[in-house]
Design a protein around this motif. Sequence first.
Motif, PDB file in Angstrom:
ATOM      1  N   TYR A 231       0.884  -1.050   0.058  1.00  0.00           N
ATOM      2  CA  TYR A 231      -0.127   0.000  -0.018  1.00  0.00           C
ATOM      3  C   TYR A 231       0.769   1.432  -0.043  1.00  0.00           C
ATOM      4  CZ  TYR A 231      -4.382  -2.291   0.403  1.00  0.00           C
ATOM      5  OH  TYR A 231      -5.723  -3.093   0.105  1.00  0.00           O
ATOM      6  N   GLY A 232       2.232   1.208  -0.328  1.00  0.00           N
ATOM      7  CA  GLY A 232       3.133   2.270  -0.458  1.00  0.00           C
ATOM      8  C   GLY A 232       3.822   2.752   0.438  1.00  0.00           C
ATOM      9  N   TRP A 233       3.977   2.114   1.530  1.00  0.00           N
ATOM     10  CA  TRP A 233       4.991   2.398   2.652  1.00  0.00           C
ATOM     11  C   TRP A 233       6.336   2.421   2.135  1.00  0.00           C
ATOM     12  CZ3 TRP A 233       3.267   2.782   7.992  1.00  0.00           C
ATOM     13  CH2 TRP A 233       4.517   2.837   8.792  1.00  0.00           C
ATOM     14  N   PRO A 234       6.867   3.587   2.479  1.00  0.00           N
ATOM     15  CA  PRO A 234       6.608   4.825   3.349  1.00  0.00           C
ATOM     16  C   PRO A 234       6.275   5.890   2.739  1.00  0.00           C
ATOM     17  CG  PRO A 234       9.181   4.628   2.904  1.00  0.00           C
ATOM     18  CD  PRO A 234       8.490   3.502   2.329  1.00  0.00           C
ATOM     19  N   ASN A 235       6.701   6.167   1.256  1.00  0.00           N
ATOM     20  CA  ASN A 235       6.708   7.257   0.631  1.00  0.00           C
ATOM     21  C   ASN A 235       5.282   7.780   0.299  1.00  0.00           C
ATOM     22  OD1 ASN A 235       9.640   7.895   1.225  1.00  0.00           O
ATOM     23  ND2 ASN A 235       9.838   6.413  -0.640  1.00  0.00           N
ATOM     24  N   ALA A 236       4.260   6.651   0.119  1.00  0.00           N
ATOM     25  CA  ALA A 236       3.036   7.041  -0.561  1.00  0.00           C
ATOM     26  C   ALA A 236       2.246   6.099   0.173  1.00  0.00           C
ATOM     27  CB  ALA A 236       2.965   6.916  -2.084  1.00  0.00           C
ATOM     28  N   PHE A 237       2.056   6.303   1.308  1.00  0.00           N
ATOM     29  CA  PHE A 237       1.227   5.038   2.042  1.00  0.00           C
ATOM     30  C   PHE A 237      -0.119   5.426   1.867  1.00  0.00           C
ATOM     31  CE2 PHE A 237      -0.020   3.480   6.439  1.00  0.00           C
ATOM     32  CZ  PHE A 237      -0.017   2.133   5.978  1.00  0.00           C
ATOM     33  N   ARG A 238      -1.084   4.527   1.495  1.00  0.00           N
ATOM     34  CA  ARG A 238      -2.518   4.702   1.443  1.00  0.00           C
ATOM     35  C   ARG A 238      -2.962   4.056   2.849  1.00  0.00           C
ATOM     36  NH1 ARG A 238      -1.229   2.481  -3.349  1.00  0.00           N
ATOM     37  NH2 ARG A 238      -2.948   0.523  -3.100  1.00  0.00           N
ATOM     38  N   ARG A 239      -2.930   4.977   3.961  1.00  0.00           N
ATOM     39  CA  ARG A 239      -3.202   4.569   5.153  1.00  0.00           C
ATOM     40  C   ARG A 239      -4.627   3.840   5.615  1.00  0.00           C
ATOM     41  NH1 ARG A 239      -1.777   9.325   7.832  1.00  0.00           N
ATOM     42  NH2 ARG A 239      -3.686  10.282   6.874  1.00  0.00           N
TER      43      ARG A 239
END
Length: 259
Positions: A231-239
């Motif tokens: 899910y994009g960790w760490p630079n574009a994390f879709r939390r």
Amino acid sequence: MPEEEEIPVYSASEIAAVLLDFFTFLTTLHRHPDDIVMPPPEGWPSYTPENCAGFKSDFAIEVLRNLPYLDSRASDHSDSLGQIHYKSHLVDYTTFDVELLTDHDYLWVGDQDSEEEEAVPDHAFLFAKGFESGGRTLFLDVLEGKVFEVEIRCDAFDEDLEDYFEGLKEKYRNLEIIPCPGEEMIEISASGVGPEMPGEVVSEEEVLMQTDQLWGTHLDIRYTRQLYRAYGWPNAFRRDEAFREIRGLIEKRKASYNG
């Protein structure tokens, strides 16, 4: 002739900037951007001369009065979405409270080479409270420009303020520290999880087949790291998406155990 006054390593505004940078970084991961609370232009209003008389040095009070704060939406302190480190949450220093700001003073060891107890100096104060074994209690020494970290029932060390928070950010980036909604913060060094194997894939089915009801097994940790990176960790994390999926999996796990 009066003694020459010591000059702080960092100014009050520089210390506030380091903390704001760290808080902002956390809002790209497990914290929400609206959690950052900035002091008013004149500082947190409870830090009056009357309240603060004899409490800490003038410089420490100036720092406290102007520090940004990271509020918590978590329902309790054991939820990692309200923590900044392993089993560690910020002291609410926005409202002056002597008891709160000195609550863990007994953990201060000062000179670690000395066998004598040492009081917390007037230029240092409690910043984050750890709880249970391994929890991290943090003091800020604003004169020396250092963070003093105490690992409860374990070790303690101090480090330059900027270096400490940059190192903590790197641990988050590498998923050495892992927030999980509704669960304790996971720290790889405390969990005993071995190194990741190249190409390793952990399936949801493997996670659900476990007989341990409590979340945080080695398999859970490896799956969580895998999912967060997807899910994009760490630079574009879709939390929101990642946390929704991990919450659903935890509920399935509990349901299968109770069933």
